[in-house]
Design a protein around this motif. Structure first.
Motif: not given
Length: 360
Positions: A145-162, A173-184
């Motif tokens: 809870r309340n952790k920040t996850f870096f993912i690429r939204k609308m990719s398999s990462a969204s599915y895995i995190l859900s 809404n229990d975590v913070k999700v930050v969208d970005g390029n996985p290479s970063d």
């Protein structure tokens, strides 16, 4: 329904005759856009071996260090940017809204090579098996809870995190999700930002070299993530023979990986160096080859077969559509499932099988 299936397979039979394996071997140009991943290597290897010409193709291969949804967005901006793309099942199904595409084959299975990664001192790693049905998964409701996850939204990462959050009765809404390029993501984490990231191979190798540890893999949270080869709808309609030749070429590389993955270690290292500019160890390359299950044309045909019931690919599509709200992180949004259906066809694989069988 039986009449519909009879007509469908009669149509396929006619097309198989029209596009026989003895069709002209004149070179066919094919623009292929793939991610910097394992399946791109097998295509690259086939081109390096001259198999594209052997199968009557002239492949223009583009390898990008992005996520599958980015390839889908490229198509939305420029419909002719590629003829064949390789993307995970989530961008193929969910990210293809408004696009005319066809699923033509399976590149591999990414479930064991996609991971949720955290720092080695993360409190997430202090708890294992908090959900007794998933004894190998790290984390708990309190530590996540309340952790920040870096993912690429609308990719398999969204599915895995859900899926991961659901194991602990948590939601986005229990975590913070930050969208970005996985290479970063590794650099972000190295700079002290965030708490976790979801990466796929070969980016997982860099993360592991920087000390990050896996809290779970996609397979451990019941996320099904095959890499799908997709084609533009108009191109697929007009060029089934060309797409079949591409699948037949890929099948040749698949059979080598299945029978002798060790022989591909050197070429895989070269591919990764050329495309990423980074050096990867022999050990990682062999591990990564083995960590990506691949499927022969015969095996793929079983997954696409819907003659007696709904095919495995159709079931996967239906499953992902049912999870659109979670995957898109818009739980209150309304969706029309028909907008995401693409009616998978085994036509291209059947023609490819004829090509492969004729060469034995």
């Amino acid at each position: 329904m039986k009449i519909f299936r009879f007509i469908k397979y009669l149509f396929i039979a006619v097309l198989l005759c029209c596009f026989s394996v003895n069709a002209s071997d004149s070179v066919r140009k094919l623009k292929v856009s793939l991610l910097l991943e394992h399946e791109a290597f097998l295509v690259w290897y086939g081109i390096e071996q001259g198999w594209d010409k052997e199968f009557g193709l002239d492949i223009d291969l583009s390898v990008k260090d992005v996520a599958g949804i980015d390839l889908m967005n490229d198509m939305k901006v420029n419909s002719g940017v590629w003829d064949v793309g390789g993307v995970g099942c989530v961008p193929a199904v969910i990210g293809s809204k408004g696009l005319d595409i066809s699923y033509i084959g399976i590149g591999n299975n990414e479930a064991t090579s996609t991971e949720i990664l955290v720092r080695p001192d993360s409190d997430i790693l202090r708890v294992k098996g908090a959900n007794p049905d998933y004894p190998e998964v790290y984390g708990s409701k309190e530590t996540i809870r309340n952790k920040t996850f870096f993912i690429r939204k609308m990719s398999s990462a969204s599915y895995i995190l859900s899926n991961y959050l659901e194991l602990f009765d948590l939601a986005y809404n229990d975590v913070k999700v930050v969208d970005g390029n996985p290479s970063d993501f590794v650099n972000y984490m190295n700079d002290g930002n965030g708490d976790a990231m979801i990466l796929w191979s070969p980016s997982t190798y860099e993360a592991q070299n920087n000390g990050y540890k896996a809290a779970a893999t996609a397979s451990q949270v019941d996320a099904i993530v095959p890499l799908l080869f997709i084609a533009r709808g108009d191109f697929a309609k007009n060029n089934p023979q060309t797409l079949a030749r591409f699948l037949a070429m890929y099948d040749k590389a698949v059979r080598i990986q299945k029978n002798d993955p060790q022989s591909l270690v050197g070429p895989y290292k070269n591919f990764l160096k050329i495309c990423s500019g980074k050096d990867y160890s022999d050990e990682f390359c062999l591990y990564d080859l083995k960590a990506h299950p691949v499927y022969t044309i015969d095996e793929q045909l079983k997954l696409f077969d819907s003659e007696s019931n709904m095919s495995a690919i159709e079931k996967l599509e239906r499953h992902l559509i049912s999870r659109i709200a979670m995957i898109s992180m818009q739980p209150d949004a309304k969706y029309d499932p028909k907008e995401y259906k693409h009616d998978p066809s085994d036509l291209f694989l059947k023609i490819a099988k004829g090509i492969v069988d004729s060469r034995k």
